[in-house]
Motif scaffolding. Structure first.
Motif, PDB file in Angstrom:
ATOM      1  N   CYS A   1       0.927  -1.125   0.175  1.00  9.53           N
ATOM      2  CA  CYS A   1       0.056  -0.030   0.177  1.00  9.53           C
ATOM      3  C   CYS A   1       0.811   1.320   0.004  1.00  9.53           C
ATOM      4  O   CYS A   1       2.124   1.290   0.454  1.00  9.53           O
ATOM      5  CB  CYS A   1      -0.737   0.058   1.164  1.00  9.53           C
ATOM      6  SG  CYS A   1      -1.964  -1.248   1.243  1.00  9.53           S
ATOM      7  N   ASN A   2       0.278   2.266  -0.488  1.00 12.05           N
ATOM      8  CA  ASN A   2       0.728   3.949  -0.292  1.00 12.05           C
ATOM      9  C   ASN A   2       2.261   3.880  -1.081  1.00 12.05           C
ATOM     10  O   ASN A   2       3.364   4.242  -0.750  1.00 12.05           O
ATOM     11  CB  ASN A   2       0.989   4.235   1.109  1.00 12.05           C
ATOM     12  CG  ASN A   2      -0.245   4.108   1.927  1.00 12.05           C
ATOM     13  OD1 ASN A   2      -1.219   4.809   1.418  1.00 12.05           O
ATOM     14  ND2 ASN A   2      -0.162   3.708   3.244  1.00 12.05           N
ATOM     15  N   LEU A   3       2.251   3.193  -2.305  1.00 11.35           N
ATOM     16  CA  LEU A   3       3.143   3.204  -3.389  1.00 11.35           C
ATOM     17  C   LEU A   3       3.570   4.739  -3.891  1.00 11.35           C
ATOM     18  O   LEU A   3       4.550   4.895  -4.534  1.00 11.35           O
ATOM     19  CB  LEU A   3       3.224   2.083  -4.083  1.00 11.35           C
ATOM     20  CG  LEU A   3       3.207   0.720  -3.533  1.00 11.35           C
ATOM     21  CD1 LEU A   3       2.961  -0.598  -4.654  1.00 11.35           C
ATOM     22  CD2 LEU A   3       4.649   0.242  -3.081  1.00 11.35           C
ATOM     23  N   ASN A   4       2.230   5.212  -4.113  1.00 11.74           N
ATOM     24  CA  ASN A   4       2.383   6.607  -4.644  1.00 11.74           C
ATOM     25  C   ASN A   4       3.091   6.491  -5.989  1.00 11.74           C
ATOM     26  O   ASN A   4       3.796   7.557  -6.404  1.00 11.74           O
ATOM     27  CB  ASN A   4       2.972   7.557  -3.902  1.00 11.74           C
ATOM     28  CG  ASN A   4       2.549   7.758  -2.577  1.00 11.74           C
ATOM     29  OD1 ASN A   4       1.265   7.669  -2.428  1.00 11.74           O
ATOM     30  ND2 ASN A   4       3.288   7.921  -1.539  1.00 11.74           N
ATOM     31  N   LYS A   5       2.667   5.413  -6.632  1.00 12.93           N
ATOM     32  CA  LYS A   5       2.807   5.310  -8.181  1.00 12.93           C
ATOM     33  C   LYS A   5       1.571   5.489  -9.210  1.00 12.93           C
ATOM     34  O   LYS A   5       1.854   4.945 -10.346  1.00 12.93           O
ATOM     35  CB  LYS A   5       3.454   4.019  -8.305  1.00 12.93           C
ATOM     36  CG  LYS A   5       4.689   3.983  -7.583  1.00 12.93           C
ATOM     37  CD  LYS A   5       5.503   2.635  -7.980  1.00 12.93           C
ATOM     38  CE  LYS A   5       6.909   2.553  -7.694  1.00 12.93           C
ATOM     39  NZ  LYS A   5       7.726   1.145  -8.018  1.00 12.93           N
ATOM     40  N   ALA A   6       0.722   6.013  -8.749  1.00  8.88           N
ATOM     41  CA  ALA A   6      -0.456   6.384  -9.518  1.00  8.88           C
ATOM     42  C   ALA A   6      -1.434   5.162  -9.912  1.00  8.88           C
ATOM     43  O   ALA A   6      -2.122   4.931 -10.585  1.00  8.88           O
ATOM     44  CB  ALA A   6      -0.397   7.007 -10.860  1.00  8.88           C
ATOM     45  N   ASP A   7      -1.170   3.792  -8.941  1.00  9.65           N
ATOM     46  CA  ASP A   7      -1.847   2.746  -9.010  1.00  9.65           C
ATOM     47  C   ASP A   7      -3.233   2.870  -8.569  1.00  9.65           C
ATOM     48  O   ASP A   7      -3.601   3.537  -7.591  1.00  9.65           O
ATOM     49  CB  ASP A   7      -1.325   1.496  -8.599  1.00  9.65           C
ATOM     50  CG  ASP A   7      -0.036   1.141  -9.155  1.00  9.65           C
ATOM     51  OD1 ASP A   7      -0.033   0.958 -10.303  1.00  9.65           O
ATOM     52  OD2 ASP A   7       1.040   1.231  -8.324  1.00  9.65           O
TER      53      ASP A   7
END
Length: 127
Positions: A27-33
């Motif tokens: 979670c919270n990868l901040n890659k626009a997934d």
């Protein structure tokens, strides 16, 4: 009498009903997934399953230069290999597979990692 039916066409990778064997939830990868999370695996043979009702399904997954490929099976029949390797930078929310010609009934989807490279799942869209 009021009858309410849920007609969910978009299923996130962590929604109820999606089952993983050997995968990791990030979670919270901040890659626009979609929904800012993914399920990933790096091991050959790890599988993801989902039962769905509809005439088709699309698989939404990211692509990256280091990613591998997966086999898509619907109702036990292979629909082929899906390559998640990209030629360039990380690409979120790619429609990597679509099948539109199924009968409108319950189906089983199974995704199997074909290598020891990373594969990821972001969401599914029921058609």
């Amino acid at each position: 009498v009021i009858k309410i039916a849920q007609d969910k066409t978009w299923i996130n990778d962590d929604d109820k009903g999606v089952v993983y064997s050997g995968w990791v939830h990030r979670c919270n990868l901040n890659k626009a997934d979609f929904n800012n999370d993914l399920h990933l695996t790096n091991f050959k043979g790890d599988a993801c399953t989902l039962s769905f009702k509809g005439k088709g399904i699309s698989i939404i997954a990211p692509k990256d230069t280091s990613y591998g490929s997966m086999n898509v099976l619907i109702d036990g029949k292979s629909y082929g290999r899906v390559d998640l390797k990209s030629a360039g930078k990380y690409k979120p929310e790619c429609i990597v597979f679509t099948s539109k010609n199924l009968s409108n009934k319950w189906h089983s989807l199974k995704l199997v990692n074909l290598s020891d490279r990373t594969i990821a799942v972001d969401a599914f869209k029921i058609l």
